[in-house]
Design an enzyme around this catalytic site. Structure first.
Site, PDB file in Angstrom:
ATOM      1  N   TYR A   1     -31.479 -28.053  12.991  1.00 29.75           N
ATOM      2  CA  TYR A   1     -32.335 -29.157  12.535  1.00 29.75           C
ATOM      3  C   TYR A   1     -31.804 -30.467  13.102  1.00 29.75           C
ATOM      4  CZ  TYR A   1     -34.028 -25.702   9.214  1.00 29.75           C
ATOM      5  OH  TYR A   1     -34.544 -24.581   8.649  1.00 29.75           O
TER       6      TYR A   1
ATOM      7  N   HIS B   1     -38.253 -30.732   9.526  1.00 30.50           N
ATOM      8  CA  HIS B   1     -37.296 -30.905   8.416  1.00 30.50           C
ATOM      9  C   HIS B   1     -37.189 -32.378   8.031  1.00 30.50           C
ATOM     10  CE1 HIS B   1     -34.120 -28.891   5.987  1.00 30.50           C
ATOM     11  NE2 HIS B   1     -34.768 -27.810   6.367  1.00 30.50           N
TER      12      HIS B   1
HETATM   13 MG    MG Z   1     -38.650 -25.712   6.305  1.00 29.09          MG
END
Ligand code: MG
Length: 397
Positions: free
Chosen positions: A155, A205
């Protein structure tokens, strides 16, 4: 029939705390299992169950699921927090398991029966280079999986050209600009190399400023994603109108939602395409079924959150929902380790692009308590949530 005991079991066979509720009844051998997993606050959920819900529910009729849900949700007057909702989910799912076992039917039969034989799944891929991600996608395609979530560098991945200031505090640093740039490069590469048939997904995210998320979505539009997830933080929901007006990229949202007011506007104004709630986080399958029906009215499909911090009981409940609702979209799927399958006999099974249930009554899944006890909970401060920008500013993970 009465509830005679409620046990809360924390087990971590895959090094993530799973919280399971077991409701025992006055009928010999009749019990139910539910998922109450809030991995990062498992002891708080256990305290809600042991200290408040167990005394409240012992002696009550386990067949009155809706009444019990409504009473538990407001039993502490203040409501809707993740600790209470997860505890409530454990109770709710265990009661549906009991209901199915009493009827001698899988739970999806109690919701109108199957709309499909298996749940279409997507799997996760990731790597530090586009070539690495491509390799993982191809590996899944060989197994028949045609929906792949693709991330580069985890992320918020992408190496920052910017040095942090002297004395910057420790944390999980990421650079939104580098992340957005490398993500566009990744999807340009993947679409060119893999052709038009494979379905690609991506999870932002919520790691971008809202306007940068709008720009990323527009840049990704030509690569025809199946969906873009969490482009915006829940607190920035108003920006979905802007995002919607700018591009025709399907949008998925909701894993952090706790409360109906968080999804109501997004659904009724048709600002998203897939609802992604974490079923235990909203209080179990009773509210999830209502949410799915609400989404159906507005052309929104389900894509329940399905990460490693959902127990196999919770995953099984997701699949029952997936099979029963007409507006199912796709199911996030990570598969189970041999350790998890040993602790939870009867896990749903993936074959090719689909996950299947075993057809047994209730959820069709068991808990081997002796095996579960071999993997005690791990109670540490999570590091991955301590995210910071290159200049050291604390941001949401
Ligand atoms: Mg997710």
């Amino acid at each position: 029939m009465k509830i005679t005991n409620i046990k809360t079991i924390i087990t971590a066979p895959a090094k993530l705390n799973l919280v399971i509720v077991k409701i025992e009844t006055s009928e010999p051998g009749l019990y139910g299992l539910g998922c109450a997993t809030f991995a990062w606050r498992s002891l708080a959920v256990q305290a809600v169950l042991d200290n408040y819900l167990k005394p409240f529910l012992t002696g009550k009729d386990p067949q009155r699921i809706e009444d019990i849900w409504q009473q538990c949700a407001a039993s502490g007057y203040w409501r809707n927090g993740p600790e209470l909702n997860n505890a409530l989910s454990g109770i709710d799912m265990a009661l549906w398991d009991i209901k199915g076992k009493l009827a001698g039917l899988p739970v999806y039969q109690l919701w109108g029966g199957k709309c499909r034989e298996g749940a279409l799944v997507y799997r996760h891929t990731g790597g530090s280079t586009p070539e690495e991600v491509e390799g993982q996608v191809r590996k899944y395609m060989e197994q028949g999986v045609m929906h792949l979530r693709c991330q580069i560098g985890g992320y918020g991945g992408g190496k920052s050209p910017l040095a942090s200031p002297e004395g910057a505090l420790p944390g999980q640093y990421f650079d939104p600009a580098a992340y957005a740039r490398t993500t566009v490069e990744l999807f340009a590469y993947l679409r060119k190399k893999l052709g038009p048939e494979v379905e690609l997904l991506h999870d932002v995210h919520e790691r971008l400023a809202p306007i940068d998320a709008v720009r990323l979505a527009k840049q990704l539009e030509p690569y025809r994603l199946f969906f873009l997830e969490d482009a915006l933080a829940p607190e920035q929901g108003e920006w979905f109108r802007t995002l919607r007006g700018q591009c025709a990229l399907p949008l998925a949202m909701g894993e952090l939602f706790n409360h109906p007011l968080e999804w109501e506007t997004l659904i009724k104004e048709r600002l998203i395409d897939f609802i992604r709630v974490h079923v235990s986080q909203i209080g179990g399958v009773t509210p999830a079924l209502k949410l799915a029906r609400f989404c159906e009215q507005f052309g929104v499909r389900t894509a329940w959150h399905g990460p490693g911090d959902v127990s196999p009981v919770g995953h099984a409940a997701n699949i029952h929902l997936d099979l029963a609702v007409p507006n199912f979209g796709i199911q996030e799927w990570g598969g189970f380790s041999p350790e998890l399958e040993k602790v939870f006999p009867g896990c749903p099974k993936q074959k090719g692009a689909y996950v299947y249930l075993n057809g047994r009554p209730g959820w069709g899944i068991e808990l081997n308590e002796q095996e579960a006890a071999k993997y005690p909970g791990i109670h540490e401060v999570p590091a991955w949530t301590q995210t910071r920008l290159p200049d050291g500013t604390s941001v949401r993970p």
